[in-house]
Motif scaffolding. Structure first.
Motif, PDB file in Angstrom:
ATOM      1  N   ARG A   3     -26.629 -78.943   3.519  1.00 10.91           N
ATOM      2  CA  ARG A   3     -26.446 -79.186   4.949  1.00 10.91           C
ATOM      3  C   ARG A   3     -27.379 -80.302   5.419  1.00 10.91           C
ATOM      4  O   ARG A   3     -28.550 -80.326   5.050  1.00 10.91           O
ATOM      5  CB  ARG A   3     -26.790 -77.884   5.675  1.00 10.91           C
ATOM      6  CG  ARG A   3     -26.169 -77.779   7.041  1.00 10.91           C
ATOM      7  CD  ARG A   3     -26.451 -76.427   7.667  1.00 10.91           C
ATOM      8  NE  ARG A   3     -25.332 -75.539   7.522  1.00 10.91           N
ATOM      9  CZ  ARG A   3     -25.407 -74.284   7.084  1.00 10.91           C
ATOM     10  NH1 ARG A   3     -26.557 -73.794   6.728  1.00 10.91           N
ATOM     11  NH2 ARG A   3     -24.331 -73.533   7.001  1.00 10.91           N
ATOM     12  N   GLU A   5     -29.043 -81.754   8.779  1.00 12.90           N
ATOM     13  CA  GLU A   5     -29.236 -81.398  10.180  1.00 12.90           C
ATOM     14  C   GLU A   5     -30.042 -82.469  10.887  1.00 12.90           C
ATOM     15  O   GLU A   5     -31.185 -82.721  10.532  1.00 12.90           O
ATOM     16  CB  GLU A   5     -29.954 -80.049  10.279  1.00 12.90           C
ATOM     17  CG  GLU A   5     -29.022 -78.882  10.009  1.00 12.90           C
ATOM     18  CD  GLU A   5     -29.792 -77.615   9.706  1.00 12.90           C
ATOM     19  OE1 GLU A   5     -30.181 -76.940  10.642  1.00 12.90           O
ATOM     20  OE2 GLU A   5     -30.005 -77.332   8.508  1.00 12.90           O
ATOM     21  N   HIS A  22     -25.104 -84.757  11.434  1.00  9.91           N
ATOM     22  CA  HIS A  22     -24.908 -83.359  11.069  1.00  9.91           C
ATOM     23  C   HIS A  22     -23.726 -83.308  10.117  1.00  9.91           C
ATOM     24  O   HIS A  22     -22.664 -83.830  10.433  1.00  9.91           O
ATOM     25  CB  HIS A  22     -24.597 -82.512  12.307  1.00  9.91           C
ATOM     26  CG  HIS A  22     -25.763 -82.376  13.231  1.00  9.91           C
ATOM     27  ND1 HIS A  22     -26.597 -81.300  13.205  1.00  9.91           N
ATOM     28  CD2 HIS A  22     -26.229 -83.208  14.185  1.00  9.91           C
ATOM     29  CE1 HIS A  22     -27.536 -81.458  14.126  1.00  9.91           C
ATOM     30  NE2 HIS A  22     -27.338 -82.608  14.743  1.00  9.91           N
ATOM     31  N   GLU A  24     -21.897 -80.796   6.710  1.00 14.79           N
ATOM     32  CA  GLU A  24     -21.956 -79.668   5.788  1.00 14.79           C
ATOM     33  C   GLU A  24     -21.155 -80.016   4.558  1.00 14.79           C
ATOM     34  O   GLU A  24     -20.053 -80.544   4.651  1.00 14.79           O
ATOM     35  CB  GLU A  24     -21.376 -78.422   6.452  1.00 14.79           C
ATOM     36  CG  GLU A  24     -22.252 -77.888   7.552  1.00 14.79           C
ATOM     37  CD  GLU A  24     -21.708 -76.593   8.131  1.00 14.79           C
ATOM     38  OE1 GLU A  24     -20.515 -76.309   7.901  1.00 14.79           O
ATOM     39  OE2 GLU A  24     -22.471 -75.891   8.801  1.00 14.79           O
ATOM     40  N   GLY A  57     -35.243 -85.154  10.619  1.00 12.43           N
ATOM     41  CA  GLY A  57     -34.129 -84.275  10.277  1.00 12.43           C
ATOM     42  C   GLY A  57     -34.366 -83.567   8.961  1.00 12.43           C
ATOM     43  O   GLY A  57     -35.335 -83.844   8.260  1.00 12.43           O
TER      44      GLY A  57
END
Lengths: 303, 218
Positions: A3, A5, A22, A24, A57
């Motif tokens: 992931r 972020e 962002h 996934e 991040g």
């Protein structure tokens, strides 16, 4: 799951290359990042594999076994392809013997032109890229990351690349690749992100399919063998990217495939002993016209 | 780690980047120690000085060998970039040990010196000190930190000159001056060991800084 972020990256006080990303990347899926040149795709991949650290991040859930294929592999030195791969295998913790066996297996599979003993610096760009791909597969990766794999690798190796990608995904690994042409992705990714202006947006699957021409191919097996219902086309169809749908209609097999993959599908089909009944262009914007009195449609309605 | 060192050696041997520093080392040894006589410490000061310059060059050459893409592959394969750096340091260190043996016995073979076990020990400690300092200078003056090779070269040259010729600067200048002026190896062993410790600290600091700058730059 891997992931990203709020990942941002810039060098020194320079401009942001990617900002507030962002994303996934689930296991067992093929994810693509598409975007123009200089949109920050490569930087994003370098952050994914851990070569580059984000300015801010978090990257979480990065697996241990990663295969990374950079966009330009400039091998230096007079080492042979097989020797290079053996070294890389040992670095990954294989024994010399296991690394050698694996290296030869991969080079055979990718059919390296010039031979396994060819020195790295004599290889053409496409063949050097095959070596780069092979090194990423020495140990089966939990995350396979490929930077512009389609443009670097010669067209003849595209089929095998698609096959390898789906293999890794099928065994639960994540596959990530980039492409600068948004519309042309040769394997149908389960997840597609568009990179641009430093940001990343998830595209809906419908949006991906838009504007991509589709070719419909009707095949028949000369033995009269009926395609079985569960796996109508047989395993060979899985290796080819861009297949939209496969239907069995009696003895006929109707395959809808992205236009740019139609040639390789036809080639493989003929090699596998199928016979071609019809090939039709399916133009989505002009549905009515293309469905006019073509053989394929006639054959289907007759059934 | 062994796999990394094997790979580094293979690349260096294939690209023949070791040749120039090797020639420099043997050249300096020839000029400085052939036909020498008398006490050994001054001769070993020459060996150590030659190894200092050669080890810096070797480090810069070895670390700058892999292209950024190739280095990324090695880092991903290894899992940690610090381990890759450690592998490079290990490779240079092993090469320097080979040169060290040469530097230890070449003067004995070529000249007529009075030799004792303490002399050999001093020669080893002195050369090791210089090799470690050379590696410490070479690490940050490489492609890892400097984007342009020219800048890296100028930086390396400046640091080597400073370490060699700054009056009384530990470890290299002070050690070489002591050895050049004092004929007794036994007296020199204690300060030389101190300099070796200083060189070790220097190398550790340099490796840490290089790793820090590399991860920031990547």
């Amino acid at each position: 799951m891997l992931r990203l972020e709020a990942v941002s990256k810039r060098y020194g006080r320079g401009e942001w290359i990617v900002r507030d990303v962002h994303a996934e990347i689930p296991g067992g899926e093929i994810t693509t990042f598409a975007g123009g040149n200089g949109s920050g795709k490569s930087t994003l991949l370098r952050i994914l594999v851990g070569v580059s650290r984000p300015t801010s991040g978090v990257v979480s859930g990065r697996p241990r076994l990663i295969g990374y294929v950079p966009d330009r592999f400039v091998p230096n030195g007079r080492m042979s392809a097989a020797a290079y791969l053996t070294h890389m295998g040992r670095i990954r913790g294989l024994t010399t013997r296991a690394a050698e066996t694996r290296a030869h297996h991969l080079l055979d599979r990718l059919s390296l032109v010039g031979g396994k003993e060819a020195r790295l610096h004599t290889l053409s760009k496409g063949n050097a890229q095959k070596v780069a791909l092979a090194q990423a597969l020495l140990v089966e990766p939990e995350l396979l990351v490929l930077d512009e794999p389609w443009s670097g690798l010669g067209a003849s190796a595209h089929g095998i690349l698609a096959e390898i990608m789906s293999e890794v995904a099928r065994s639960g690994g994540s596959v990530v690749f980039t492409d600068h042409r948004e519309a042309v992705t040769r394997v149908l990714p389960s997840r597609a992100y568009t990179v641009g202006n430093g940001g990343v947006v998830l595209r809906s699957p419908q949006a991906q399919d838009e504007h991509r021409p589709v070719t419909e191919i009707v095949l028949v097996h000369p033995d009269g063998a009926h395609p079985d219902g569960a796996h109508p086309g047989g395993a060979w169809l899985d290796g080819i990217g861009g297949v939209r749908s496969v239907e069995a209609c009696g003895a006929h097999l109707v395959v809808r495939v992205d236009r740019d993959r139609a040639d390789s599908l036809l080639l493989t089909a003929l090699q596998k002993g199928w016979s071609v009944v019809a090939v039709t262009r399916e133009d989505r914007s002009r549905d009515d016209r293309s469905h006019d009195a073509t053989d394929a449609v006639a054959a289907r309605s007759a059934r | 780690m062994i796999a990394l060192i094997r790979y580094s050696f293979a690349v260096v041997l294939h690209t023949q980047r070791y040749l120039a520093p090797l020639l420099l080392f043997t050249g300096l040894m020839g000029v400085l120690t052939v036909n020498g006589n008398g006490p050994l410490p001054p001769a070993y000061a020459s060996s150590a000085g030659a190894l200092f310059v050669a080890s810096t060059w070797l480090t810069v050459a070895l670390i700058s060998l892999d292209s950024p893409a190739q280095r990324a592959i090695v880092v991903v394969s290894t899992g940690r970039s610090a381990k890759v750096l450690a592998g490079s340091i290990g490779t240079v260190l092993i090469s320097c040990l080979a040169l060290l043996v040469f530097g230890l016995f070449f003067p004995l073979w070529m000249g007529s010196y009075q030799v004792g076990p303490t002399d050999l020990l001093l020669g080893t400690v002195a050369q090791l000190t210089c090799a470690l300092t050379g590696i410490a200078i070479g690490l940050p003056c490489s492609r890892l930190v400097f984007r342009r090779r020219g800048h890296a070269l100028v930086a390396a040259l400046a640091l080597v000159m400073a370490a060699l010729f700054t009056q009384g600067a530990p470890p290299v200048n002070r050690l070489l001056r002591l050895m050049a002026t004092s004929p007794d190896s036994a007296d020199l062993l204690a300060p030389a060991t101190g300099m070796l410790a200083a060189a070790l600290v220097l190398l550790a600091a340099s490796a840490w800084i290089t790793q820090y700058l590399t991860t920031r730059r990547e």
